[in-house]
Write a protein that holds these residues in place. Sequence first.
Motif, PDB file in Angstrom:
ATOM      1  N   ASN A   1       0.822  -1.216   0.000  1.00 42.93           N
ATOM      2  CA  ASN A   1       0.000   0.000   0.000  1.00 42.93           C
ATOM      3  C   ASN A   1       0.855   1.265   0.000  1.00 42.93           C
ATOM      4  O   ASN A   1       0.403   2.321  -0.438  1.00 42.93           O
ATOM      5  CB  ASN A   1      -0.913   0.019   1.230  1.00 42.93           C
ATOM      6  CG  ASN A   1      -0.159  -0.214   2.520  1.00 42.93           C
ATOM      7  OD1 ASN A   1       0.562  -1.213   2.640  1.00 42.93           O
ATOM      8  ND2 ASN A   1      -0.284   0.673   3.487  1.00 42.93           N
TER       9      ASN A   1
ATOM     10  N   TRP B   1      -1.956  -4.069  -5.292  1.00 40.30           N
ATOM     11  CA  TRP B   1      -2.715  -3.385  -4.235  1.00 40.30           C
ATOM     12  C   TRP B   1      -3.720  -2.399  -4.852  1.00 40.30           C
ATOM     13  O   TRP B   1      -4.887  -2.331  -4.441  1.00 40.30           O
ATOM     14  CB  TRP B   1      -1.746  -2.663  -3.278  1.00 40.30           C
ATOM     15  CG  TRP B   1      -2.454  -1.968  -2.157  1.00 40.30           C
ATOM     16  CD1 TRP B   1      -2.832  -2.498  -0.956  1.00 40.30           C
ATOM     17  CD2 TRP B   1      -2.903  -0.599  -2.149  1.00 40.30           C
ATOM     18  NE1 TRP B   1      -3.488  -1.553  -0.203  1.00 40.30           N
ATOM     19  CE2 TRP B   1      -3.547  -0.390  -0.906  1.00 40.30           C
ATOM     20  CE3 TRP B   1      -2.830   0.445  -3.058  1.00 40.30           C
ATOM     21  CZ2 TRP B   1      -4.107   0.844  -0.560  1.00 40.30           C
ATOM     22  CZ3 TRP B   1      -3.391   1.672  -2.717  1.00 40.30           C
ATOM     23  CH2 TRP B   1      -4.026   1.854  -1.473  1.00 40.30           C
TER      24      TRP B   1
ATOM     25  N   GLU C   1     -10.537   8.368   4.511  1.00 41.28           N
ATOM     26  CA  GLU C   1      -9.687   7.494   5.313  1.00 41.28           C
ATOM     27  C   GLU C   1     -10.557   6.862   6.398  1.00 41.28           C
ATOM     28  O   GLU C   1     -11.473   7.501   6.907  1.00 41.28           O
ATOM     29  CB  GLU C   1      -8.526   8.293   5.922  1.00 41.28           C
ATOM     30  CG  GLU C   1      -7.336   7.405   6.219  1.00 41.28           C
ATOM     31  CD  GLU C   1      -6.042   8.178   6.452  1.00 41.28           C
ATOM     32  OE1 GLU C   1      -5.828   9.217   5.798  1.00 41.28           O
ATOM     33  OE2 GLU C   1      -5.255   7.741   7.306  1.00 41.28           O
TER      34      GLU C   1
ATOM     35  N   ARG D   1     -11.904   1.556   1.629  1.00 43.49           N
ATOM     36  CA  ARG D   1     -10.563   1.344   1.066  1.00 43.49           C
ATOM     37  C   ARG D   1      -9.602   0.834   2.136  1.00 43.49           C
ATOM     38  O   ARG D   1      -8.782  -0.059   1.896  1.00 43.49           O
ATOM     39  CB  ARG D   1     -10.019   2.639   0.448  1.00 43.49           C
ATOM     40  CG  ARG D   1      -8.715   2.405  -0.321  1.00 43.49           C
ATOM     41  CD  ARG D   1      -8.055   3.705  -0.775  1.00 43.49           C
ATOM     42  NE  ARG D   1      -7.596   4.510   0.328  1.00 43.49           N
ATOM     43  CZ  ARG D   1      -7.995   5.750   0.585  1.00 43.49           C
ATOM     44  NH1 ARG D   1      -8.872   6.345  -0.181  1.00 43.49           N
ATOM     45  NH2 ARG D   1      -7.521   6.413   1.638  1.00 43.49           N
ATOM     46  N   CYS D   2      -9.713   1.377   3.323  1.00 43.66           N
ATOM     47  CA  CYS D   2      -8.795   0.971   4.399  1.00 43.66           C
ATOM     48  C   CYS D   2      -9.080  -0.462   4.841  1.00 43.66           C
ATOM     49  O   CYS D   2      -8.155  -1.215   5.126  1.00 43.66           O
ATOM     50  CB  CYS D   2      -8.894   1.941   5.572  1.00 43.66           C
ATOM     51  SG  CYS D   2      -8.378   3.611   5.108  1.00 43.66           S
TER      52      CYS D   2
ATOM     53  N   CYS E   1      -7.539  -2.618   2.350  1.00 42.39           N
ATOM     54  CA  CYS E   1      -6.081  -2.536   2.545  1.00 42.39           C
ATOM     55  C   CYS E   1      -5.641  -3.443   3.705  1.00 42.39           C
ATOM     56  O   CYS E   1      -4.664  -4.195   3.588  1.00 42.39           O
ATOM     57  CB  CYS E   1      -5.719  -1.077   2.818  1.00 42.39           C
ATOM     58  SG  CYS E   1      -3.968  -0.754   3.056  1.00 42.39           S
ATOM     59  N   PHE E   2      -6.360  -3.407   4.814  1.00 46.21           N
ATOM     60  CA  PHE E   2      -6.029  -4.293   5.954  1.00 46.21           C
ATOM     61  C   PHE E   2      -6.130  -5.756   5.505  1.00 46.21           C
ATOM     62  O   PHE E   2      -5.257  -6.566   5.807  1.00 46.21           O
ATOM     63  CB  PHE E   2      -7.006  -4.093   7.130  1.00 46.21           C
ATOM     64  CG  PHE E   2      -7.051  -2.696   7.690  1.00 46.21           C
ATOM     65  CD1 PHE E   2      -5.934  -1.869   7.660  1.00 46.21           C
ATOM     66  CD2 PHE E   2      -8.226  -2.199   8.283  1.00 46.21           C
ATOM     67  CE1 PHE E   2      -5.983  -0.578   8.192  1.00 46.21           C
ATOM     68  CE2 PHE E   2      -8.279  -0.921   8.806  1.00 46.21           C
ATOM     69  CZ  PHE E   2      -7.160  -0.116   8.758  1.00 46.21           C
TER      70      PHE E   2
ATOM     71  N   LYS F   1      -6.370   4.382  13.883  1.00 50.50           N
ATOM     72  CA  LYS F   1      -7.039   3.224  13.263  1.00 50.50           C
ATOM     73  C   LYS F   1      -7.848   2.466  14.309  1.00 50.50           C
ATOM     74  O   LYS F   1      -7.345   2.208  15.406  1.00 50.50           O
ATOM     75  CB  LYS F   1      -5.999   2.273  12.659  1.00 50.50           C
ATOM     76  CG  LYS F   1      -5.322   2.813  11.425  1.00 50.50           C
ATOM     77  CD  LYS F   1      -4.421   1.756  10.797  1.00 50.50           C
ATOM     78  CE  LYS F   1      -3.817   2.271   9.514  1.00 50.50           C
ATOM     79  NZ  LYS F   1      -2.915   3.417   9.698  1.00 50.50           N
TER      80      LYS F   1
ATOM     81  N   CYS G   1      -0.568   8.074   6.272  1.00 55.34           N
ATOM     82  CA  CYS G   1      -0.713   6.646   6.505  1.00 55.34           C
ATOM     83  C   CYS G   1       0.180   5.805   5.600  1.00 55.34           C
ATOM     84  O   CYS G   1       0.971   4.990   6.081  1.00 55.34           O
ATOM     85  CB  CYS G   1      -2.181   6.250   6.340  1.00 55.34           C
ATOM     86  SG  CYS G   1      -2.472   4.526   6.740  1.00 55.34           S
ATOM     87  N   GLY G   2       0.058   5.987   4.278  1.00 61.51           N
ATOM     88  CA  GLY G   2       0.912   5.166   3.422  1.00 61.51           C
ATOM     89  C   GLY G   2       0.626   5.279   1.941  1.00 61.51           C
ATOM     90  O   GLY G   2       1.535   5.514   1.143  1.00 61.51           O
ATOM     91  N   CYS G   3      -0.630   5.120   1.557  1.00 65.39           N
ATOM     92  CA  CYS G   3      -0.929   5.128   0.119  1.00 65.39           C
ATOM     93  C   CYS G   3      -0.998   6.567  -0.408  1.00 65.39           C
ATOM     94  O   CYS G   3      -1.056   7.524   0.364  1.00 65.39           O
ATOM     95  CB  CYS G   3      -2.249   4.411  -0.151  1.00 65.39           C
ATOM     96  SG  CYS G   3      -3.706   5.240   0.517  1.00 65.39           S
TER      97      CYS G   3
ATOM     98  N   SER H   1      -3.871   8.726   0.811  1.00 73.33           N
ATOM     99  CA  SER H   1      -3.809   9.262   2.171  1.00 73.33           C
ATOM    100  C   SER H   1      -2.843  10.433   2.252  1.00 73.33           C
ATOM    101  O   SER H   1      -2.716  11.081   3.283  1.00 73.33           O
ATOM    102  CB  SER H   1      -3.359   8.177   3.160  1.00 73.33           C
ATOM    103  OG  SER H   1      -2.052   7.729   2.870  1.00 73.33           O
TER     104      SER H   1
END
Length: 175
Positions: free
Chosen positions: A37, A72, A84, A88-89, A92-93, A122, A166-168, A171
């Motif tokens: 991600n 991903w 967020e 989508r999250c 992703c998890f 989260k 967060c990462g992607c 975000s």
Amino acid sequence: MGKRILLHVCCGPCSTSSIERLLSEGYEPVLFFSDSNIFPYEEFVKRYENLLKVAEHYNLPVILDEWKHDEWLEAVRGHEGDREHGERCSICFHFNLGKAAAKARELGIDEFTTTLTVSRFKKSSAIFQEGKDYSGFAEIDFKKKDGFNRSIVLSRELGLYRQSWCGCEFSRRGV
Ligand code: SF4
């Protein structure tokens, strides 16, 4: 020797207090960095290198998974604009926990869990919900026992880089 557990790691800072807790509970964590991600690739490498500092500190093994960002992106297709903490999250998890479940199976490790629950941004329940689909998933809430604050203290002590998103790429808007 403690019981081995595969620890999916989202980043070095979140790994610190998670590792400390697992060790205190008699586990022997094997760290697994599988985070397709994260975007861009340079950020993925930066977070991985940061984790190496933590692994060295605790003298633990680290397994690096391939960065498959295209895979991903395919998984979250149609949810790029989600807020967020939305669908989508959850996808992703599910994606990352699936990789961890497969790696644990491959290594013959009965249990796995994730550092994702450390973050106060989260919901642990949303992460647990996705983990339920995989056998061997251990519902450990690393926020508990002051885990988030402890991760900040330990990250400072180890001189870790703490990212601000967060990462992607989705975000990162506005960062
Ligand atoms: S915001 Fe974070 S948890 Fe949500 S999809 Fe992006 S990287 Fe995954």
